[in-house]
Design a protein around this motif. Sequence first.
Motif, PDB file in Angstrom:
ATOM      1  N   MET A   1       0.849  -1.196   0.000  1.00  0.00           N
ATOM      2  CA  MET A   1       0.000   0.000   0.000  1.00  0.00           C
ATOM      3  C   MET A   1       0.885   1.246   0.000  1.00  0.00           C
ATOM      4  O   MET A   1       1.859   1.325   0.757  1.00  0.00           O
ATOM      5  N   SER A   2       0.537   2.215  -0.813  1.00  0.00           N
ATOM      6  CA  SER A   2       1.325   3.437  -0.920  1.00  0.00           C
ATOM      7  C   SER A   2       1.154   4.290   0.335  1.00  0.00           C
ATOM      8  O   SER A   2       0.185   4.140   1.089  1.00  0.00           O
ATOM      9  N   ALA A   3       2.117   5.200   0.534  1.00  0.00           N
ATOM     10  CA  ALA A   3       2.051   6.094   1.698  1.00  0.00           C
ATOM     11  C   ALA A   3       0.787   6.949   1.650  1.00  0.00           C
ATOM     12  O   ALA A   3       0.167   7.223   2.675  1.00  0.00           O
ATOM     13  N   ARG A   4       0.388   7.345   0.432  1.00  0.00           N
ATOM     14  CA  ARG A   4      -0.807   8.169   0.289  1.00  0.00           C
ATOM     15  C   ARG A   4      -2.062   7.394   0.685  1.00  0.00           C
ATOM     16  O   ARG A   4      -2.953   7.922   1.365  1.00  0.00           O
ATOM     17  N   ALA A   5      -2.122   6.130   0.263  1.00  0.00           N
ATOM     18  CA  ALA A   5      -3.277   5.294   0.608  1.00  0.00           C
ATOM     19  C   ALA A   5      -3.339   5.048   2.113  1.00  0.00           C
ATOM     20  O   ALA A   5      -4.427   5.048   2.716  1.00  0.00           O
ATOM     21  N   GLU A   6      -2.179   4.842   2.731  1.00  0.00           N
ATOM     22  CA  GLU A   6      -2.131   4.634   4.175  1.00  0.00           C
ATOM     23  C   GLU A   6      -2.599   5.876   4.919  1.00  0.00           C
ATOM     24  O   GLU A   6      -3.329   5.789   5.907  1.00  0.00           O
ATOM     25  N   GLN A   7      -2.180   7.038   4.429  1.00  0.00           N
ATOM     26  CA  GLN A   7      -2.601   8.283   5.058  1.00  0.00           C
ATOM     27  C   GLN A   7      -4.112   8.482   4.945  1.00  0.00           C
ATOM     28  O   GLN A   7      -4.770   8.938   5.881  1.00  0.00           O
ATOM     29  N   LYS A   8      -4.651   8.104   3.784  1.00  0.00           N
ATOM     30  CA  LYS A   8      -6.097   8.230   3.580  1.00  0.00           C
ATOM     31  C   LYS A   8      -6.857   7.338   4.566  1.00  0.00           C
ATOM     32  O   LYS A   8      -7.880   7.755   5.132  1.00  0.00           O
ATOM     33  N   LEU A   9      -6.356   6.121   4.771  1.00  0.00           N
ATOM     34  CA  LEU A   9      -6.990   5.213   5.729  1.00  0.00           C
ATOM     35  C   LEU A   9      -6.903   5.762   7.147  1.00  0.00           C
ATOM     36  O   LEU A   9      -7.856   5.658   7.922  1.00  0.00           O
ATOM     37  N   ARG A  10      -5.748   6.355   7.483  1.00  0.00           N
ATOM     38  CA  ARG A  10      -5.591   6.923   8.828  1.00  0.00           C
ATOM     39  C   ARG A  10      -6.549   8.089   9.053  1.00  0.00           C
ATOM     40  O   ARG A  10      -7.141   8.219  10.126  1.00  0.00           O
ATOM     41  N   THR A  11      -6.701   8.922   8.025  1.00  0.00           N
ATOM     42  CA  THR A  11      -7.618  10.066   8.156  1.00  0.00           C
ATOM     43  C   THR A  11      -9.062   9.588   8.273  1.00  0.00           C
ATOM     44  O   THR A  11      -9.848  10.122   9.064  1.00  0.00           O
ATOM     45  N   ARG A  12      -9.410   8.576   7.490  1.00  0.00           N
ATOM     46  CA  ARG A  12     -10.759   8.012   7.574  1.00  0.00           C
ATOM     47  C   ARG A  12     -11.013   7.471   8.979  1.00  0.00           C
ATOM     48  O   ARG A  12     -12.068   7.694   9.562  1.00  0.00           O
ATOM     49  N   ARG A  13     -10.013   6.782   9.526  1.00  0.00           N
ATOM     50  CA  ARG A  13     -10.128   6.254  10.880  1.00  0.00           C
ATOM     51  C   ARG A  13     -10.273   7.374  11.900  1.00  0.00           C
ATOM     52  O   ARG A  13     -11.047   7.277  12.860  1.00  0.00           O
ATOM     53  N   SER A  14      -9.519   8.445  11.686  1.00  0.00           N
ATOM     54  CA  SER A  14      -9.590   9.596  12.595  1.00  0.00           C
ATOM     55  C   SER A  14     -10.969  10.222  12.590  1.00  0.00           C
ATOM     56  O   SER A  14     -11.481  10.640  13.640  1.00  0.00           O
ATOM     57  N   LEU A  15     -11.594  10.295  11.433  1.00  0.00           N
ATOM     58  CA  LEU A  15     -12.943  10.846  11.337  1.00  0.00           C
ATOM     59  C   LEU A  15     -13.948   9.966  12.085  1.00  0.00           C
ATOM     60  O   LEU A  15     -14.827  10.473  12.793  1.00  0.00           O
ATOM     61  N   MET A  16     -13.815   8.661  11.937  1.00  0.00           N
ATOM     62  CA  MET A  16     -14.721   7.743  12.631  1.00  0.00           C
ATOM     63  C   MET A  16     -14.514   7.836  14.141  1.00  0.00           C
ATOM     64  O   MET A  16     -15.480   7.877  14.910  1.00  0.00           O
ATOM     65  N   ASP A  17     -13.258   7.892  14.568  1.00  0.00           N
ATOM     66  CA  ASP A  17     -12.974   8.019  15.999  1.00  0.00           C
ATOM     67  C   ASP A  17     -13.467   9.351  16.540  1.00  0.00           C
ATOM     68  O   ASP A  17     -13.949   9.434  17.681  1.00  0.00           O
ATOM     69  N   ALA A  18     -13.347  10.404  15.727  1.00  0.00           N
ATOM     70  CA  ALA A  18     -13.801  11.732  16.154  1.00  0.00           C
ATOM     71  C   ALA A  18     -15.309  11.742  16.368  1.00  0.00           C
ATOM     72  O   ALA A  18     -15.808  12.341  17.336  1.00  0.00           O
ATOM     73  N   ALA A  19     -16.048  11.083  15.481  1.00  0.00           N
ATOM     74  CA  ALA A  19     -17.503  11.006  15.640  1.00  0.00           C
ATOM     75  C   ALA A  19     -17.866  10.207  16.891  1.00  0.00           C
ATOM     76  O   ALA A  19     -18.725  10.625  17.682  1.00  0.00           O
ATOM     77  N   LEU A  20     -17.212   9.081  17.098  1.00  0.00           N
ATOM     78  CA  LEU A  20     -17.487   8.256  18.278  1.00  0.00           C
ATOM     79  C   LEU A  20     -17.188   9.010  19.568  1.00  0.00           C
ATOM     80  O   LEU A  20     -17.928   8.906  20.551  1.00  0.00           O
TER      81      LEU A  20
END
Length: 219
Positions: A1-20
Amino acid sequence: MSARAEQKLRTRRSLMDAALAQLSADRGFTSLSLREVAREAGIAPTSFYRHFGELDELGLALVDESGVALRQLMRQARKRIARNGSAINTSVDTFMEYLGNNANLFRLLLRERTGVSKIFRNSIQAEIDHFVTELADDLKRFAEEQHKPLYDARLVAEAMVTLVFNHGAEALDSTPSEKEVLKDKLKTELRMILVGSQTLARHAAVQERRREKKAIRPF
């Protein structure tokens, strides 16, 4: 997985955690705003749309995650039951551990399963139905292994899940001592459901044998 794809997954996770993180006993998912969630996650509101089409899409992703967590709970309970042997004690203890680690995820399920959004209600009901089906299969297997048939494993599973959800809702904001009382009460009530179903199954079997004898009785 590219660094960009990994960053996108981390940001998506951060958004989900932020909502929770913003959910509580007094605040449900539908009261959240996109701007609040984005700010909590540390990104610009416009960047939110690179990950989710709308806030409800993020909520559905959380519902999916709750389903995964419940299935992991089932697998965990099965392993512990295989070691300890006590299905009800082990299952309740495992569920309470899940509740402690996933409190806001459980809050989301509880609140939105009867909320105004039909999409949320349908999605949550699908996850609960899946959980009930797995539990019913487990109950059938345990019943066969112990030679204690159940009257209707699906109904037993539905009743058990309803009880667990109700007590789980109460346990969310309880003190440790109150949780222990709830656990004992839940274990007793689950045993009552199980024993009741076993009794009904025995009664149904007796009635069936009587009907069979009556059917073959000579004139």
